[in-house]
Design an enzyme around this catalytic site. Structure first.
Site, PDB file in Angstrom:
ATOM      1  N   SER A  14       0.959  -1.187   0.068  1.00 19.66           N
ATOM      2  CA  SER A  14      -0.113  -0.048   0.025  1.00 19.66           C
ATOM      3  C   SER A  14       0.887   1.272   0.028  1.00 19.66           C
ATOM      4  O   SER A  14       1.976   1.298  -0.185  1.00 19.66           O
ATOM      5  CB  SER A  14      -0.837   0.075   1.331  1.00 19.66           C
ATOM      6  OG  SER A  14      -1.643  -0.985   1.365  1.00 19.66           O
ATOM      7  N   GLU A  45       4.101  12.479  -9.664  1.00 21.74           N
ATOM      8  CA  GLU A  45       3.308  12.073 -10.620  1.00 21.74           C
ATOM      9  C   GLU A  45       2.061  11.956 -10.304  1.00 21.74           C
ATOM     10  O   GLU A  45       1.609  11.652  -9.130  1.00 21.74           O
ATOM     11  CB  GLU A  45       3.640  10.835 -11.427  1.00 21.74           C
ATOM     12  CG  GLU A  45       3.840   9.720 -10.599  1.00 21.74           C
ATOM     13  CD  GLU A  45       4.841   8.505 -11.282  1.00 21.74           C
ATOM     14  OE1 GLU A  45       5.283   8.785 -12.176  1.00 21.74           O
ATOM     15  OE2 GLU A  45       4.725   7.348 -11.018  1.00 21.74           O
ATOM     16  N   LYS A  47      -1.674  10.597  -9.363  1.00 22.23           N
ATOM     17  CA  LYS A  47      -2.174   9.642  -8.850  1.00 22.23           C
ATOM     18  C   LYS A  47      -3.423   9.227  -9.801  1.00 22.23           C
ATOM     19  O   LYS A  47      -4.529   9.625  -9.478  1.00 22.23           O
ATOM     20  CB  LYS A  47      -2.715   9.671  -7.317  1.00 22.23           C
ATOM     21  CG  LYS A  47      -3.177   8.549  -6.787  1.00 22.23           C
ATOM     22  CD  LYS A  47      -3.092   8.668  -5.303  1.00 22.23           C
ATOM     23  CE  LYS A  47      -3.622   7.375  -4.635  1.00 22.23           C
ATOM     24  NZ  LYS A  47      -4.849   7.022  -5.082  1.00 22.23           N
ATOM     25  N   ASP A  49      -6.737   7.496 -10.911  1.00 24.73           N
ATOM     26  CA  ASP A  49      -7.743   6.764 -10.186  1.00 24.73           C
ATOM     27  C   ASP A  49      -8.436   5.657 -11.035  1.00 24.73           C
ATOM     28  O   ASP A  49      -9.044   5.677 -12.069  1.00 24.73           O
ATOM     29  CB  ASP A  49      -8.941   7.677  -9.980  1.00 24.73           C
ATOM     30  CG  ASP A  49      -9.722   7.110  -8.755  1.00 24.73           C
ATOM     31  OD1 ASP A  49      -9.046   6.214  -8.126  1.00 24.73           O
ATOM     32  OD2 ASP A  49     -10.799   7.932  -8.410  1.00 24.73           O
ATOM     33  N   ARG A  68      -3.711  -6.678  -8.576  1.00 27.16           N
ATOM     34  CA  ARG A  68      -3.129  -6.374  -7.094  1.00 27.16           C
ATOM     35  C   ARG A  68      -3.705  -7.628  -6.262  1.00 27.16           C
ATOM     36  O   ARG A  68      -2.736  -8.258  -5.391  1.00 27.16           O
ATOM     37  CB  ARG A  68      -3.483  -5.011  -6.449  1.00 27.16           C
ATOM     38  CG  ARG A  68      -2.611  -5.026  -5.171  1.00 27.16           C
ATOM     39  CD  ARG A  68      -2.877  -3.531  -4.503  1.00 27.16           C
ATOM     40  NE  ARG A  68      -2.047  -3.214  -3.299  1.00 27.16           N
ATOM     41  CZ  ARG A  68      -2.699  -3.412  -2.319  1.00 27.16           C
ATOM     42  NH1 ARG A  68      -3.994  -4.075  -2.295  1.00 27.16           N
ATOM     43  NH2 ARG A  68      -2.048  -3.404  -1.261  1.00 27.16           N
ATOM     44  N   GLU A 107      -1.143   1.664 -13.520  1.00 26.61           N
ATOM     45  CA  GLU A 107      -2.726   1.690 -13.285  1.00 26.61           C
ATOM     46  C   GLU A 107      -3.572   1.442 -14.736  1.00 26.61           C
ATOM     47  O   GLU A 107      -3.133   1.877 -15.836  1.00 26.61           O
ATOM     48  CB  GLU A 107      -3.007   3.214 -12.867  1.00 26.61           C
ATOM     49  CG  GLU A 107      -4.092   3.376 -12.044  1.00 26.61           C
ATOM     50  CD  GLU A 107      -4.143   2.863 -10.695  1.00 26.61           C
ATOM     51  OE1 GLU A 107      -3.017   2.225 -10.094  1.00 26.61           O
ATOM     52  OE2 GLU A 107      -4.965   3.081  -9.911  1.00 26.61           O
ATOM     53  N   TYR A 159       3.888   3.004 -13.497  1.00 28.80           N
ATOM     54  CA  TYR A 159       4.355   3.607 -12.419  1.00 28.80           C
ATOM     55  C   TYR A 159       5.474   3.152 -11.635  1.00 28.80           C
ATOM     56  O   TYR A 159       6.058   3.618 -10.569  1.00 28.80           O
ATOM     57  CB  TYR A 159       3.628   4.439 -11.561  1.00 28.80           C
ATOM     58  CG  TYR A 159       2.439   3.461 -10.980  1.00 28.80           C
ATOM     59  CD1 TYR A 159       2.833   2.505 -10.168  1.00 28.80           C
ATOM     60  CD2 TYR A 159       1.011   3.750 -11.122  1.00 28.80           C
ATOM     61  CE1 TYR A 159       2.021   1.798  -9.684  1.00 28.80           C
ATOM     62  CE2 TYR A 159       0.179   2.873 -10.641  1.00 28.80           C
ATOM     63  CZ  TYR A 159       0.563   1.833  -9.800  1.00 28.80           C
ATOM     64  OH  TYR A 159      -0.441   0.973  -9.207  1.00 28.80           O
ATOM     65  N   LYS A 223       7.705  10.072  -4.741  1.00 29.22           N
ATOM     66  CA  LYS A 223       8.711   9.144  -4.639  1.00 29.22           C
ATOM     67  C   LYS A 223       9.967   9.783  -4.369  1.00 29.22           C
ATOM     68  O   LYS A 223      10.617  10.500  -5.183  1.00 29.22           O
ATOM     69  CB  LYS A 223       8.778   8.024  -5.856  1.00 29.22           C
ATOM     70  CG  LYS A 223       7.348   7.498  -6.105  1.00 29.22           C
ATOM     71  CD  LYS A 223       7.132   6.814  -7.283  1.00 29.22           C
ATOM     72  CE  LYS A 223       5.669   6.369  -7.481  1.00 29.22           C
ATOM     73  NZ  LYS A 223       5.407   5.802  -8.938  1.00 29.22           N
ATOM     74  N   LYS A 247      -3.391  13.327  -1.049  1.00 29.21           N
ATOM     75  CA  LYS A 247      -4.882  13.213  -1.700  1.00 29.21           C
ATOM     76  C   LYS A 247      -5.594  14.676  -1.575  1.00 29.21           C
ATOM     77  O   LYS A 247      -5.397  15.059  -0.613  1.00 29.21           O
ATOM     78  CB  LYS A 247      -5.680  12.165  -1.000  1.00 29.21           C
ATOM     79  CG  LYS A 247      -5.266  10.591  -1.534  1.00 29.21           C
ATOM     80  CD  LYS A 247      -6.521   9.824  -1.140  1.00 29.21           C
ATOM     81  CE  LYS A 247      -7.666   9.918  -1.868  1.00 29.21           C
ATOM     82  NZ  LYS A 247      -8.826   8.845  -1.740  1.00 29.21           N
ATOM     83  N   CYS A 341     -47.507   9.532  -2.645  1.00 26.48           N
ATOM     84  CA  CYS A 341     -46.490   8.921  -3.750  1.00 26.48           C
ATOM     85  C   CYS A 341     -46.467  10.076  -4.792  1.00 26.48           C
ATOM     86  O   CYS A 341     -47.666  10.264  -5.416  1.00 26.48           O
ATOM     87  CB  CYS A 341     -46.735   7.847  -4.116  1.00 26.48           C
ATOM     88  SG  CYS A 341     -45.584   7.330  -5.436  1.00 26.48           S
ATOM     89  N   CYS A 344     -47.833   8.003  -8.071  1.00 26.15           N
ATOM     90  CA  CYS A 344     -49.185   7.259  -8.066  1.00 26.15           C
ATOM     91  C   CYS A 344     -50.091   7.867  -7.217  1.00 26.15           C
ATOM     92  O   CYS A 344     -51.239   7.117  -7.110  1.00 26.15           O
ATOM     93  CB  CYS A 344     -49.138   6.018  -8.013  1.00 26.15           C
ATOM     94  SG  CYS A 344     -48.360   5.343  -6.252  1.00 26.15           S
ATOM     95  N   CYS A 360     -43.698   4.055  -0.873  1.00 26.26           N
ATOM     96  CA  CYS A 360     -44.942   3.841  -1.511  1.00 26.26           C
ATOM     97  C   CYS A 360     -45.243   2.564  -1.564  1.00 26.26           C
ATOM     98  O   CYS A 360     -44.579   1.692  -1.931  1.00 26.26           O
ATOM     99  CB  CYS A 360     -45.050   4.480  -3.219  1.00 26.26           C
ATOM    100  SG  CYS A 360     -46.315   3.979  -3.926  1.00 26.26           S
ATOM    101  N   CYS A 365     -47.651   1.345  -8.834  1.00 27.33           N
ATOM    102  CA  CYS A 365     -46.907   2.633  -8.743  1.00 27.33           C
ATOM    103  C   CYS A 365     -45.983   2.511  -9.942  1.00 27.33           C
ATOM    104  O   CYS A 365     -44.934   1.584  -9.808  1.00 27.33           O
ATOM    105  CB  CYS A 365     -46.005   3.091  -7.651  1.00 27.33           C
ATOM    106  SG  CYS A 365     -45.240   4.431  -7.609  1.00 27.33           S
TER     107      CYS A 365
HETATM  108  S1  IVH Z   1       3.122   4.124  -6.875  1.00 25.26           S
HETATM  109  C1  IVH Z   1       3.005   0.467  -3.988  1.00 25.26           C
HETATM  110  N1  IVH Z   1       2.235   5.860  -8.605  1.00 25.26           N
HETATM  111  O1  IVH Z   1      -2.666   4.532  -6.045  1.00 25.26           O
HETATM  112  C2  IVH Z   1       1.755   0.802  -4.837  1.00 25.26           C
HETATM  113  N2  IVH Z   1       0.639   4.562  -7.660  1.00 25.26           N
HETATM  114  O2  IVH Z   1      -3.272   4.874  -3.383  1.00 25.26           O
HETATM  115  C3  IVH Z   1       2.338   1.743  -5.647  1.00 25.26           C
HETATM  116  N3  IVH Z   1      -1.588   4.735  -8.250  1.00 25.26           N
HETATM  117  O3  IVH Z   1      -2.200   1.352  -5.278  1.00 25.26           O
HETATM  118  C4  IVH Z   1       2.237   3.217  -5.622  1.00 25.26           C
HETATM  119  N4  IVH Z   1      -1.209   6.242  -9.787  1.00 25.26           N
HETATM  120  O4  IVH Z   1      -2.694   1.725  -7.676  1.00 25.26           O
HETATM  121  C5  IVH Z   1       1.808   4.704  -7.717  1.00 25.26           C
HETATM  122  N5  IVH Z   1       1.547   7.201 -10.230  1.00 25.26           N
HETATM  123  C6  IVH Z   1       1.309   6.342  -9.414  1.00 25.26           C
HETATM  124  C7  IVH Z   1      -0.077   6.015  -9.059  1.00 25.26           C
HETATM  125  C8  IVH Z   1      -0.373   4.917  -8.063  1.00 25.26           C
HETATM  126  C9  IVH Z   1      -2.221   5.719  -9.156  1.00 25.26           C
HETATM  127  C10 IVH Z   1      -2.475   3.959  -7.458  1.00 25.26           C
HETATM  128  C11 IVH Z   1      -2.016   2.699  -7.390  1.00 25.26           C
HETATM  129  C12 IVH Z   1      -1.931   2.586  -5.719  1.00 25.26           C
HETATM  130  C13 IVH Z   1      -2.752   3.656  -5.148  1.00 25.26           C
HETATM  131  C14 IVH Z   1      -2.270   3.956  -3.768  1.00 25.26           C
END
Ligand code: IVH
Length: 603
Positions: A14, A45, A47, A49, A68, A107, A159, A223, A247, A341, A344, A360, A365
């Protein structure tokens, strides 16, 4: 189900979360405590989604792709990953020599426009809309049919690294550029910065910029650039120390609440929806927002005409957080729960005294019938392919169905069915044969289809294991149900539903229309978990909560919704909230999904 297990050679850990600028500074202070005197450079970089995925290349050839999972083991989704268009099946030989082994983590996600288009197509086809891009990406990767996956425009961005052999990169920035050289998709916004000041600048700058990107991102991953420091910094129990995820807060906007509409759901629940002065929020124009229920509206004292704060956190439908009382003029109007309602005009009811939801009760309805019909046809319930929202609307408008029981006598109205727009002989007959097959679906599916409040798949399965027909369940009192080992709340709920005259009528009509649920062989009266009561909470690593509940019930255990001193175990995943606290306060043992598997002997 359906996928082989993959044990990650390097676990997918994580990541530590940070939500404030001070949090970033504290993070760097923590690093400096371990490595005093070091001046850190970072790579920042977006993150993205989506869902994490690991791609394994051996001598440049994609040989394995895995989800994962719980970080230790995931699913083998190679066939699906191959269909993702920007995932190279072969690495490019060039400036960077192709490594013997390269596991790339990244991702898988949808671009906003592609996700919207997918939903538009679904709407046109009369299918249910997807709620959000992230879950849809996850769901798509777990499809058993790669051909279907190929039709969805998923993307991948690299990533990080898992196992590597013959791939020497000293920095994160070099990792990114090497990946790019090898033909792997990388994020062009991945940037090397000096010191935490550089990170803060990136984070501040990206806050607005991210809204203009083609994909959703809710933060920045930071990182430590020098990879030789990664091992020195080490990991905590959960996450590497050399990396943090910043975040952003969910996006909010201010708008006027012009009026309130009432929505009628399939259980008859009438809920308020705010009509707003259109406002831009997280890349879309928002005109409607959820108000949850009338009790919440009263508690938050939200009124018509109020200026309100609206929040959107990933879901398509935003919700009203609060009203801005200081902006009131005195002309605002209180929002009252309707007595009848809106669809209806039937008098609305609370099933039980003190219950928040008003419903209701009518089976005529329109909104309720349509909602019930769509839910009944869904895959989780009676699985009638082709009977989606569009067709249900048509059937209702053309008076081919007035209640859900009428679905099962459509074969007698084949001619009128053929008169519907876009309904040929072939599709009509296929629909009718689907409906015919649905008549003998297992009892638990039928229970789900009835839309009994709070009866989902788990509970339905537990009930169906103990009874052999709807009639039998209908005759059971709450005490009878409890005596069979069902929970108190569930028992009362079910007895209450079946005691209602209108529900009895519905069951009778369904039966008359030919519905005859099949019965599975009785469950073992004692399983590994017999006599134990479980509560399941949080995001579990491998399975959905519903699947875990099914496992428990299948092994003779009981599942309830709230933790009490009678709870034997709390199965907790990530982001377990109040239930975890309560379990700890009551000394209820807390176990992981893995520990539950051990109890069940299914490791
Ligand atoms: S590096 C060890 N870099 O965000 C996990 N993660 O909240 C790798 N994610 O599980 C982290 N963009 O799925 C990394 N540029 C990015 C990312 C990224 C999205 C996701 C990844 C991770 C989750 C963590």
């Amino acid at each position: 189900a359906g996928f082989a297990n993959v044990t990650h050679r390097v676990p997918m850990m994580s990541i530590e979360k940070v939500t404030t600028i001070e949090g970033l500074a504290d993070w760097e202070k923590g690093l400096a405590r371990i490595l005093p005197g070091t001046s850190f450079s970072y790579v920042c970089e977006p993150k993205v989604d989506g869902v994490a995925c690991s791609l394994r290349y051996e001598r440049g050839v994609l040989v394995l792709a895995a989800t994962r999972g719980d970080g230790v083991r995931g699913d083998d989704i190679t066939a699906n990953a191959r269909t993702v268009r920007n995932v190279p099946l072969k690495l490019r030989e060039g400036k960077v020599p192709v490594p013997e082994v390269l596991e790339v983590r990244g991702e898988v996600y949808f671009e906003r426009a592609d996700f919207e288009k997918l939903n538009q197509e679904r709407e046109a086809a009369g299918e249910d809309l997807f709620q959000n891009a992230r879950n849809t990406a996850a769901g798509t990767l777990k499809q058993l049919d790669p051909a279907l996956v190929a039709t969805r425009k998923l993307k991948f961005v690299s990533y990080g690294a898992g196992e590597t052999k013959g791939f020497l990169v000293e920095t994160v920035a070099a990792f990114v550029s090497s990946c790019r050289e090898l033909g792997l998709p990388t994020n062009p916004l991945s940037t090397r910065v000096a010191g935490i000041e550089g990170v803060v600048e990136y984070v501040k700058d990206f806050e607005e910029r991210r809204k203009t990107l083609a994909y959703e991102t809710d933060g920045v991953v930071v990182k430590v650039d020098d990879r030789s420091l990664h091992a020195e910094l080490g990991t905590t129990a959960k996450a590497p120390r050399w990396m943090a995820a910043f975040k952003y807060e969910a996006e909010k906007a201010v708008s006027r609440l012009l009026s309130v509409s009432y929505q009628v759901g399939r259980t008859g629940a009438v809920t308020p929806v705010a009509n707003l002065e259109p406002v831009r929020l997280a890349g879309t124009t928002v005109k409607r927002a959820s108000l949850h229920n009338f009790e919440e509206v009263a508690r938050k004292d939200i009124r018509e005409g109020d200026w309100v704060l609206v929040e959107k956190a990933g879901e398509i439908i935003p919700y009203v957080l609060e009203s801005l009382k200081e902006k009131r003029t005195g002309k605002e109007k209180k929002i009252a729960a309707p007595e009848r309602c809106p669809e209806c005009d039937s008098p609305l009811e609370r099933r039980k005294e003190g219950e928040v939801i008003i419903r209701c009760p009518s089976y005529e309805c329109p909104e309720k019938v349509k909602g019930l019909a769509i839910a009944l046809a869904s895959r989780r319930a009676m699985d009638i392919e082709g009977l989606g929202p569009k067709l249900v609307d048509q059937l209702y408008e053309e008076e081919l169905i007035e209640t859900i029981a009428d679905i099962f006598t459509l074969d007698k109205k084949r001619d009128r069915l053929l008169g519907l727009e876009r309904m040929g002989e072939k599709s009509a007959d296929s629909l009718l044969s689907q409906i015919e097959a649905a008549k003998t679906r297992p009892l638990d599916r039928v229970l789900v289809a009835l839309g009994i409040p709070h009866v989902g798949e788990t509970i339905a399965a537990a009930v169906a294991q103990r009874y052999s027909s709807l009639e039998e369940i209908g005759k059971a009192s709450a005490e009878d149900l409890q005596a069979k080992g069902l929970g108190q709340v569930v028992s009362e709920n079910i007895a209450l539903w079946f005691s209602d005259k209108r529900n009895k009528e519905l069951v009778a009509r369904l039966r008359a229309a030919g519905l005859k649920p099949s019965v599975k062989p009785a469950a073992p009266s004692s399983g590994k978990l017999t006599g134990k009561t479980f509560v399941v909470t949080g995001t579990l690593p491998k399975r959905s909560r519903e699947d875990v509940k099914d496992l428990i019930v299948g092994a003779g255990g009981k599942v309830t919704d709230s933790v009490s001193k009678n709870t034997s175990y709390l199965v907790a995943g990530e982001k377990a909230g109040s239930k975890l606290e309560r379990a700890q306060a009551l000394n209820v043992p807390v176990i992981s999904e893995g520990e539950l598997e051990k109890m069940l002997g299914i490791e």
